[in-house]
Design a protein around this motif. Structure first.
Motif, PDB file in Angstrom:
ATOM      1  N   PHE A 117       0.574  14.730 -14.468  1.00 37.48           N
ATOM      2  CA  PHE A 117       0.750  13.791 -13.569  1.00 37.48           C
ATOM      3  C   PHE A 117       2.194  14.164 -12.703  1.00 37.48           C
ATOM      4  O   PHE A 117       1.852  13.760 -11.345  1.00 37.48           O
ATOM      5  CB  PHE A 117       0.945  12.183 -13.903  1.00 37.48           C
ATOM      6  N   ALA A 130       0.888   5.773  -7.155  1.00 38.88           N
ATOM      7  CA  ALA A 130      -0.442   6.497  -7.907  1.00 38.88           C
ATOM      8  C   ALA A 130      -0.790   7.842  -7.438  1.00 38.88           C
ATOM      9  O   ALA A 130      -1.366   8.526  -8.177  1.00 38.88           O
ATOM     10  CB  ALA A 130      -1.573   5.615  -7.412  1.00 38.88           C
ATOM     11  N   ILE A 131      -0.191   8.278  -6.214  1.00 37.84           N
ATOM     12  CA  ILE A 131      -0.410   9.564  -5.575  1.00 37.84           C
ATOM     13  C   ILE A 131       0.722  10.631  -5.927  1.00 37.84           C
ATOM     14  O   ILE A 131       0.254  11.721  -6.669  1.00 37.84           O
ATOM     15  CB  ILE A 131      -0.908   9.835  -4.171  1.00 37.84           C
ATOM     16  N   PHE A 132       1.693  10.249  -5.495  1.00 36.60           N
ATOM     17  CA  PHE A 132       2.910  11.293  -5.877  1.00 36.60           C
ATOM     18  C   PHE A 132       2.634  12.575  -5.522  1.00 36.60           C
ATOM     19  O   PHE A 132       2.778  13.507  -6.236  1.00 36.60           O
ATOM     20  CB  PHE A 132       3.387  10.968  -7.504  1.00 36.60           C
ATOM     21  N   ALA A 133       2.326  12.587  -3.979  1.00 37.77           N
ATOM     22  CA  ALA A 133       2.215  14.038  -3.573  1.00 37.77           C
ATOM     23  C   ALA A 133       2.688  13.813  -2.030  1.00 37.77           C
ATOM     24  O   ALA A 133       1.842  13.233  -1.368  1.00 37.77           O
ATOM     25  CB  ALA A 133       0.753  14.553  -3.698  1.00 37.77           C
ATOM     26  N   LEU A 187       2.195   1.538  -3.412  1.00 41.58           N
ATOM     27  CA  LEU A 187       1.447   2.025  -4.196  1.00 41.58           C
ATOM     28  C   LEU A 187       0.794   3.491  -4.197  1.00 41.58           C
ATOM     29  O   LEU A 187       0.795   4.309  -5.173  1.00 41.58           O
ATOM     30  CB  LEU A 187       0.052   1.049  -4.232  1.00 41.58           C
ATOM     31  N   MET A 188       1.033   3.978  -2.847  1.00 42.72           N
ATOM     32  CA  MET A 188       0.588   5.556  -2.782  1.00 42.72           C
ATOM     33  C   MET A 188       1.858   6.321  -3.385  1.00 42.72           C
ATOM     34  O   MET A 188       1.220   7.314  -3.895  1.00 42.72           O
ATOM     35  CB  MET A 188       0.836   5.790  -1.381  1.00 42.72           C
ATOM     36  N   ILE A 224       0.912  -1.140   0.094  1.00 40.94           N
ATOM     37  CA  ILE A 224      -0.020   0.046   0.194  1.00 40.94           C
ATOM     38  C   ILE A 224       0.933   1.292   0.158  1.00 40.94           C
ATOM     39  O   ILE A 224       0.566   2.181  -0.658  1.00 40.94           O
ATOM     40  CB  ILE A 224      -0.981  -0.123   1.299  1.00 40.94           C
TER      41      ILE A 224
END
Lengths: 99, 252
Positions: free
Chosen positions: B124, B65-68, B61-62, B58
């Protein structure tokens, strides 16, 4: 929660959306002069707001954060390479903590 | 004419060309300071997520997929606290809404005629840091490849750091980790300060943003306002005032 990965994907989606919309909608669009000036100021205003007061809580100790920040400002005033400014800032905090 | 002036002249004429000569490699190079700042923060993120009991996949994946940064830290906290998923999604959205302004500004600097697919890909990778580095370049227009290189090195560093944090980072001394917390702020300072010296409008507007953000941060009336909203409101307010007082923009 069982479906943590779904939550993460949803977080990714709501992060991507505000990045995506202006990029595809505003490119190739000629903005009126007022908005042109507005967007010219955005980076500088955003940098100011990002730096302060967030800087104060970046190291877990406002004193060391101010020390590192001041070293970075002095180095930046001499227009040194950005890497020098970054390393100087880190060193400033490190020395403050060590002393 | 000595060599240095010649070099400066050719740089300046390159900067005025409608398309730029900035390459993918220039983008990678411009992103090195970001990578240096991201790795320790991403390590800290990986460690925090692990200590909060978030499964490794997780956390990884963060970052993919989020990259912030900020919203990943807050997200891990909220997940660990067992917060309502909708609250977590809403908080993430508000924290990152400032990127709306940044991609709006940067969209004006990418070569006209760049396809929507390219723009969607570049979008992105826009973060506070990639945005700041790109928008403070002297070139007026960027090739999509330059921005892609910049985003790619930042994204790779962020994800590499997360892996290190999740799998390897046990033995990093605490004092080094906290010292690295200043890295991105020092980079922001390194980007902003030279521009403050160059342009009076920039100086005034950046200071105004600092003042407004401080007011929002410390005034008791605004206690319930999140950091995300604080940055958005002060950025928009200062830039708006800037466009009114200096209609010709930063060069007024």
């Amino acid at each position: 929660m069982d479906q943590l990965w779904l939550l993460v994907l949803a977080m990714g989606a709501v992060t991507y959306l505000p990045r995506l919309l202006p990029m595809v909608l505003l490119s190739n669009l000629k903005l009126p002069p007022f908005w042109n000036a507005f967007f010219q100021f955005i980076p500088f205003a955003a940098l100011g707001a990002l730096i302060f007061p967030g800087l104060l809580s970046s190291t877990g100790n406002p004193g060391s954060a101010i020390a590192g920040g001041l070293v970075a400002i002095i180095l930046a005033l001499f227009r040194l390479n950005i890497m020098v400014v970054v390393l100087g800032g880190i060193l400033g905090v490190f020395l403050w903590q060590a002393l | 004419m000595d060599l240095e002036t010649m070099a400066t002249n050719s740089r300046e004429s390159a900067a005025q060309l409608p398309g730029t000569s900035l390459t993918f490699t220039d983008g990678l190079k411009a992103g090195i300071p970001i990578a240096v700042g991201y790795i320790p923060i991403a390590i800290a993120f990986g460690l925090l997520a692990k200590s909060a009991g978030i499964p490794n996949y997780i956390s990884l994946l963060m970052s993919l997929a989020i990259f912030a940064g900020a919203s990943q830290f807050v997200g891990v906290n909220l997940i660990a606290l067992g917060a309502n998923p909708w609250e977590i999604i809403m908080t993430t959205f508000i924290l990152n809404l400032r990127h709306f302004l940044m991609t709006a500004a940067i969209s004006q600097r990418i070569e006209p005629g760049t396809s929507k697919k390219w723009m969607a890909l570049l979008a992105f990778g826009i973060t506070d840091e990639t945005f700041s580095v790109a928008s403070l370049r002297r070139e007026q227009k960027f090739s999509p490849k330059f921005v892609f290189g910049l985003n790619l090195i930042a994204f790779s560093a962020w994800n590499a750091g997360t892996w290190i944090g999740v799998f390897l980072a046990r033995g990093i001394p605490e004092s080094l980790k906290t010292s690295m917390g200043i890295a991105l702020y020092a980079m922001f300072i390194g980007l902003l300060v030279p521009s403050l010296k160059k342009s009076r409008p920039v100086f005034i507007i950046a200071l105004l943003a600092v003042a407004v953000n401080s007011l929002l941060h410390w005034a008791p009336v605004f206690n319930n306002l999140s950091t995300g909203w604080g940055i958005i409101i002060s950025t928009v307010f200062a830039s708006f005032i800037g466009a009114i007082i200096f209609p010709k923009g930063v060069a007024s």
